[in-house]
Design a protein around this motif. Sequence first.
Motif, PDB file in Angstrom:
ATOM      1  N   ARG A  92       0.851  -1.195   0.000  1.00  0.00           N
ATOM      2  CA  ARG A  92       0.000   0.000   0.000  1.00  0.00           C
ATOM      3  C   ARG A  92       0.883   1.240   0.000  1.00  0.00           C
ATOM      4  O   ARG A  92       2.108   1.172   0.117  1.00  0.00           O
ATOM      5  CB  ARG A  92      -0.899   0.017   1.237  1.00  0.00           C
ATOM      6  CG  ARG A  92      -0.127   0.103   2.555  1.00  0.00           C
ATOM      7  CD  ARG A  92      -1.070   0.039   3.735  1.00  0.00           C
ATOM      8  NE  ARG A  92      -0.330   0.098   4.997  1.00  0.00           N
ATOM      9  CZ  ARG A  92      -0.907  -0.047   6.197  1.00  0.00           C
ATOM     10  NH1 ARG A  92      -2.196  -0.251   6.279  1.00  0.00           N
ATOM     11  NH2 ARG A  92      -0.172   0.020   7.293  1.00  0.00           N
ATOM     12  N   GLY A  93       0.235   2.386  -0.106  1.00  0.00           N
ATOM     13  CA  GLY A  93       0.914   3.668   0.056  1.00  0.00           C
ATOM     14  C   GLY A  93       2.054   3.897  -0.908  1.00  0.00           C
ATOM     15  O   GLY A  93       1.978   3.567  -2.100  1.00  0.00           O
ATOM     16  N   ILE A  94       3.127   4.474  -0.388  1.00  0.00           N
ATOM     17  CA  ILE A  94       4.284   4.826  -1.212  1.00  0.00           C
ATOM     18  C   ILE A  94       4.864   3.596  -1.887  1.00  0.00           C
ATOM     19  O   ILE A  94       5.191   3.619  -3.077  1.00  0.00           O
ATOM     20  CB  ILE A  94       5.346   5.546  -0.356  1.00  0.00           C
ATOM     21  CG1 ILE A  94       4.824   6.916   0.093  1.00  0.00           C
ATOM     22  CG2 ILE A  94       6.649   5.698  -1.139  1.00  0.00           C
ATOM     23  CD1 ILE A  94       5.656   7.553   1.189  1.00  0.00           C
ATOM     24  N   GLY A  95       5.020   2.513  -1.145  1.00  0.00           N
ATOM     25  CA  GLY A  95       5.608   1.310  -1.718  1.00  0.00           C
ATOM     26  C   GLY A  95       4.821   0.784  -2.893  1.00  0.00           C
ATOM     27  O   GLY A  95       5.396   0.388  -3.921  1.00  0.00           O
ATOM     28  N   ALA A  96       3.496   0.751  -2.768  1.00  0.00           N
ATOM     29  CA  ALA A  96       2.653   0.278  -3.866  1.00  0.00           C
ATOM     30  C   ALA A  96       2.777   1.185  -5.079  1.00  0.00           C
ATOM     31  O   ALA A  96       2.833   0.711  -6.231  1.00  0.00           O
ATOM     32  CB  ALA A  96       1.201   0.205  -3.411  1.00  0.00           C
ATOM     33  N   VAL A 104       9.247  -7.279  -7.530  1.00  0.00           N
ATOM     34  CA  VAL A 104       8.852  -8.141  -6.425  1.00  0.00           C
ATOM     35  C   VAL A 104       8.223  -7.244  -5.362  1.00  0.00           C
ATOM     36  O   VAL A 104       8.881  -6.365  -4.792  1.00  0.00           O
ATOM     37  CB  VAL A 104      10.058  -8.899  -5.852  1.00  0.00           C
ATOM     38  CG1 VAL A 104       9.633  -9.767  -4.662  1.00  0.00           C
ATOM     39  CG2 VAL A 104      10.710  -9.762  -6.935  1.00  0.00           C
ATOM     40  N   VAL A 105       6.937  -7.449  -5.121  1.00  0.00           N
ATOM     41  CA  VAL A 105       6.155  -6.650  -4.182  1.00  0.00           C
ATOM     42  C   VAL A 105       6.214  -7.331  -2.815  1.00  0.00           C
ATOM     43  O   VAL A 105       5.544  -8.338  -2.581  1.00  0.00           O
ATOM     44  CB  VAL A 105       4.700  -6.512  -4.670  1.00  0.00           C
ATOM     45  CG1 VAL A 105       3.844  -5.783  -3.640  1.00  0.00           C
ATOM     46  CG2 VAL A 105       4.650  -5.802  -6.020  1.00  0.00           C
ATOM     47  N   VAL A 123      -1.964  -5.193  -5.879  1.00  0.00           N
ATOM     48  CA  VAL A 123      -0.929  -4.375  -6.533  1.00  0.00           C
ATOM     49  C   VAL A 123      -0.360  -5.122  -7.738  1.00  0.00           C
ATOM     50  O   VAL A 123      -0.199  -4.554  -8.824  1.00  0.00           O
ATOM     51  CB  VAL A 123       0.193  -4.016  -5.532  1.00  0.00           C
ATOM     52  CG1 VAL A 123       1.347  -3.307  -6.249  1.00  0.00           C
ATOM     53  CG2 VAL A 123      -0.340  -3.140  -4.408  1.00  0.00           C
ATOM     54  N   VAL A 124      -0.069  -6.397  -7.531  1.00  0.00           N
ATOM     55  CA  VAL A 124       0.455  -7.220  -8.625  1.00  0.00           C
ATOM     56  C   VAL A 124      -0.542  -7.293  -9.777  1.00  0.00           C
ATOM     57  O   VAL A 124      -0.175  -7.148 -10.950  1.00  0.00           O
ATOM     58  CB  VAL A 124       0.795  -8.633  -8.103  1.00  0.00           C
ATOM     59  CG1 VAL A 124       1.100  -9.581  -9.275  1.00  0.00           C
ATOM     60  CG2 VAL A 124       1.983  -8.576  -7.157  1.00  0.00           C
TER      61      VAL A 124
END
Length: 258
Positions: A21-25, A39-40, A52-53
């Motif tokens: 979620r958020g910034i990482g997503a 790689v999530v 996300v994937v």
Amino acid sequence: MTPSSDQAVPARVALVTGAARGIGAEVAGQLADADTHVVVNYREKAKRANAVVDRIRAAGGRASAVGADLTDEAACTAMVQGIAEEFGRLDLLVLNASGGLELGADAGYPMRINRDAQVRLTVLALPLMPPGARIVYVTSHQAHFCARVPVLEEYLPVATSKRAGEDALRAMQPRFDKRGVGFTVVCGDMIEGTILVRLLERRKPDAVADRRVHGELPTVEEFARAVVTAATGPAPAEDTVYVGGQDYLAGMAAWPPP
């Protein structure tokens, strides 16, 4: 390791931590394309990470989700081994995951996640990183400048531990140089729409209002773009990229005070 959706070898492999979620997503989404497999990484939100994937794949990108609590050495080792077995290398490592504001977290948790886990994952990943690969450490102005400016009491354990993580990674620069791996810190003001801002708005609303006095807060999309540029664009001239918070930067230009 979740198998990739196709068998073609990608031109670039990236690992983004805390990307459910958020910034990482957003970083994962901006990084991924037909030539880059992302790689999530997630800790426990598998449904969100898989969403996300799915969005990345629907847009023509390449991605897979891998669950690993970064404070769990065995889980991190398994994640990196999975990347090694499937791809044989890692071109980009975005150290986005952090913590310390969770309710019920013990006093030592911020250092375990924001310093110890970051260093351990970097040590594990570095042997997979070829010359020209890059590592990006994501942090905040409040953490980066924590020794020079007042920090909210609620955020202090996070700020000090994230700064400790940054310092520990910077101390690894000779190892990065030896392998030809770039290292950049991307440092941002409070980011509009993130979990941190939402938490502070509930616990300390004046703190967020005080930051907005200095101008609009950067959005998740804007900050993620800076992270992606640091990871994939021309090598930054400086080892730290700042996003928003011009008052912090102006204050630091005059540091130390006379």
